[in-house]
Scaffold this motif. Structure first.
Motif, short mmCIF file in Angstrom:
data_model
loop_
_atom_site.label_atom_id
_atom_site.label_comp_id
_atom_site.label_asym_id
_atom_site.label_seq_id
_atom_site.Cartn_x
_atom_site.Cartn_y
_atom_site.Cartn_z
N VAL A 41 -18.27 34.30 -84.07
CA VAL A 41 -17.50 34.65 -82.87
C VAL A 41 -18.37 34.45 -81.64
N ILE A 42 -19.54 35.04 -81.66
CA ILE A 42 -20.46 34.91 -80.53
C ILE A 42 -20.85 33.46 -80.32
N HIS A 43 -21.13 32.74 -81.39
CA HIS A 43 -21.50 31.33 -81.30
C HIS A 43 -20.40 30.51 -80.59
N PHE A 44 -19.17 30.65 -81.03
CA PHE A 44 -18.09 29.85 -80.47
C PHE A 44 -17.74 30.28 -79.04
N LYS A 65 -18.45 38.90 -70.64
CA LYS A 65 -18.43 40.36 -70.83
C LYS A 65 -18.11 40.71 -72.29
N HIS A 66 -17.21 39.97 -72.88
CA HIS A 66 -16.82 40.24 -74.26
C HIS A 66 -17.99 39.98 -75.21
N ILE A 67 -18.72 38.90 -74.98
CA ILE A 67 -19.90 38.60 -75.81
C ILE A 67 -20.89 39.76 -75.72
N LYS A 68 -21.10 40.26 -74.52
CA LYS A 68 -22.03 41.38 -74.33
C LYS A 68 -21.57 42.61 -75.12
N ALA A 69 -20.28 42.88 -75.09
CA ALA A 69 -19.74 44.03 -75.82
C ALA A 69 -19.85 43.84 -77.34
N LEU A 70 -19.75 42.60 -77.80
CA LEU A 70 -19.85 42.34 -79.23
C LEU A 70 -21.27 42.57 -79.77
N ARG A 71 -22.24 42.37 -78.91
CA ARG A 71 -23.63 42.53 -79.35
C ARG A 71 -23.95 43.99 -79.41
#
Length: 71
Positions: A41-44, A65-71
């Motif tokens: 998910v983060i990669h794509f 912002k979503h990538i940051k929240a996923l981490r």
């Protein structure tokens, strides 16, 4: 993109291809996210942002912002 290329409008052809390619990465991220598989998910999403920052600035910010929240 092919029509633009045939009419020697290479920059427009590139823009169309990048947009289409960015959309593919975004949709793959969404598909993996539905399955809970966070690493791809983060990669794509990152790939999407690399291609879409100029053409989709609002979505770029939301995805960042979503990538940051996923981490």
């Amino acid at each position: 993109a092919v029509a633009y290329k045939r009419s020697s409008q290479l920059e427009r052809a590139k823009t169309v291809l990048k947009t289409a390619h960015a959309g593919t990465h975004f949709n793959l991220a969404v598909a993996y996210e539905e399955k809970g598989n966070i690493k791809p998910v983060i990669h794509f999403y990152q790939n999407f942002n690399e291609l879409a920052f100029a053409s989709r600035p609002t979505l770029y910010v939301q995805v960042k912002k979503h990538i940051k929240a996923l981490r």
